[in-house]
Design an enzyme around this catalytic site. Structure first.
Site, PDB file in Angstrom:
ATOM      1  N   LYS A  13      13.378  10.392  -7.909  1.00 29.67           N
ATOM      2  CA  LYS A  13      13.812  10.942  -7.107  1.00 29.67           C
ATOM      3  C   LYS A  13      15.290   9.885  -6.861  1.00 29.67           C
ATOM      4  CE  LYS A  13      11.079  10.869  -3.515  1.00 29.67           C
ATOM      5  NZ  LYS A  13       9.398  11.151  -4.372  1.00 29.67           N
ATOM      6  N   ARG A  88      10.291  13.240   5.106  1.00 33.55           N
ATOM      7  CA  ARG A  88       9.128  12.817   4.589  1.00 33.55           C
ATOM      8  C   ARG A  88       8.013  14.618   4.907  1.00 33.55           C
ATOM      9  NH1 ARG A  88       9.574   8.954   1.055  1.00 33.55           N
ATOM     10  NH2 ARG A  88       7.496   8.069  -0.046  1.00 33.55           N
ATOM     11  N   ARG A 127       6.872   2.040 -13.833  1.00 31.74           N
ATOM     12  CA  ARG A 127       8.080   1.850 -12.881  1.00 31.74           C
ATOM     13  C   ARG A 127       8.432   0.300 -12.313  1.00 31.74           C
ATOM     14  NH1 ARG A 127       9.425   5.379  -7.520  1.00 31.74           N
ATOM     15  NH2 ARG A 127       7.385   4.476  -6.355  1.00 31.74           N
ATOM     16  N   ARG A 159       6.803  -2.855  -7.877  1.00 32.12           N
ATOM     17  CA  ARG A 159       5.979  -2.441  -6.376  1.00 32.12           C
ATOM     18  C   ARG A 159       4.720  -2.829  -5.971  1.00 32.12           C
ATOM     19  NH1 ARG A 159       9.463   3.011  -4.837  1.00 32.12           N
ATOM     20  NH2 ARG A 159       7.492   3.450  -3.459  1.00 32.12           N
ATOM     21  N   ARG A 170      -1.041   8.055  -1.745  1.00 34.62           N
ATOM     22  CA  ARG A 170       0.051   8.384  -1.756  1.00 34.62           C
ATOM     23  C   ARG A 170       0.117   9.349  -1.856  1.00 34.62           C
ATOM     24  NH1 ARG A 170       3.413   4.233  -4.847  1.00 34.62           N
ATOM     25  NH2 ARG A 170       5.678   5.481  -4.204  1.00 34.62           N
TER      26      ARG A 170
END
Ligand code: ADP
Ligand code: ADP
Length: 216
Positions: A13, A88, A127, A159, A170
């Protein structure tokens, strides 16, 4: 154009939001980025959000919604925007609809980025984010060995919530709370699914084609 990107963590995204928003000359509004900026700036909002983010849980709706309302009231968002990471859950989607109706506007389209779980895990594990410009990279797919951002020279970091344990949680939160948005927006008649596998540029191209009928 008023557009929402939806998809699991790691779907791409944020990556696609950068290109789509720039192609359409609309602001990219990423709630995750706004929360992270508040956490690193040590604001009250950041202190409040941090414990939820560290666990991989959603920040409470009233906090998130107030933040989005403020952001959408800014002048650059009056003619269009791309929301990444908001809504969300269904309550956030319902409030967004009401909020936009108060402004006399509505969403044009919700793009769902579709990828399977294995790919999502691979993407999240590698990432890296630029601490300076926020650009998103991947250690393998972008062959990033040096932790330096090719766009601005800033330092790349991983992160905290991309650690394996938090990622698993998550993904559960996504299935339980965010996935129902897909049928919510399908019922509203504004959902379009985009195959988000393959190279970044191909996904951007598919997304732009899907948006074609909605652009002037
Ligand atoms: P990802 O890019 O992996 O989907 P984000 O950067 O969008 O993750 O979000 C990171 C974290 O910020 C979330 O796990 C959550 O704690 C918080 N967050 C972001 N957007 C929202 C939202 N709309 N509602 C509640 N919490 C949010
Ligand atoms: P999200 O915002 O949905 O959590 P990101 O845009 O941050 O996802 O992407 C997650 C990771 O996957 C990043 O490291 C990014 O560079 C990488 N990525 C995004 N799109 C692709 C793609 N099409 N192919 C390979 N890697 C991708």
């Amino acid at each position: 154009m008023r557009l929402v990107l939806v998809g699991p963590p790691g779907a791409g995204k944020g990556t696609q939001a950068q290109f789509i928003a720039s192609n359409l000359s609309i602001p990219k509004i990423s709630t995750g980025d706004i929360f992270r900026a508040n956490v690193s700036g040590g604001t009250e909002l950041g202190k409040l959000a941090k414990e939820y983010m560290d666990r991989g849980d959603l920040v409470p709706d009233e906090v998130t919604i107030a933040m989005v309302r403020d952001r959408l009231s800014e002048s650059d968002a009056q003619d269009g925007f791309l929301l990444d990471g908001f809504p969300r859950n269904v309550p956030q989607a319902e409030i967004l609809k009401k909020m936009l109706a108060e402004f006399g506007v509505a969403l044009d389209i919700v793009l769902e980025l579709v990828v399977d779980d294995d790919e999502v895990v691979r993407r999240l594990a590698g990432r890296r984010t630029c601490s300076q410009c926020g650009r998103i990279w991947h250690v393998d797919f972008d062959d990033k060995k040096d932790d330096v951002c090719d766009a601005c020279g800033g330092r790349l970091y991983q992160r905290d919530d991309d650690k394996e344990q938090t990622v698993r949680h998550r993904l559960e939160v996504y299935q339980e709370q965010t996935a129902p948005l897909v049928s919510f927006y399908a019922d509203e008649g504004i959902l379009v699914g985009v195959d988000a596998t393959g190279p970044v540029e191909e996904v951007t191209q598919r997304a732009m084609e899907a948006l074609g009928p909605f652009t002037d």
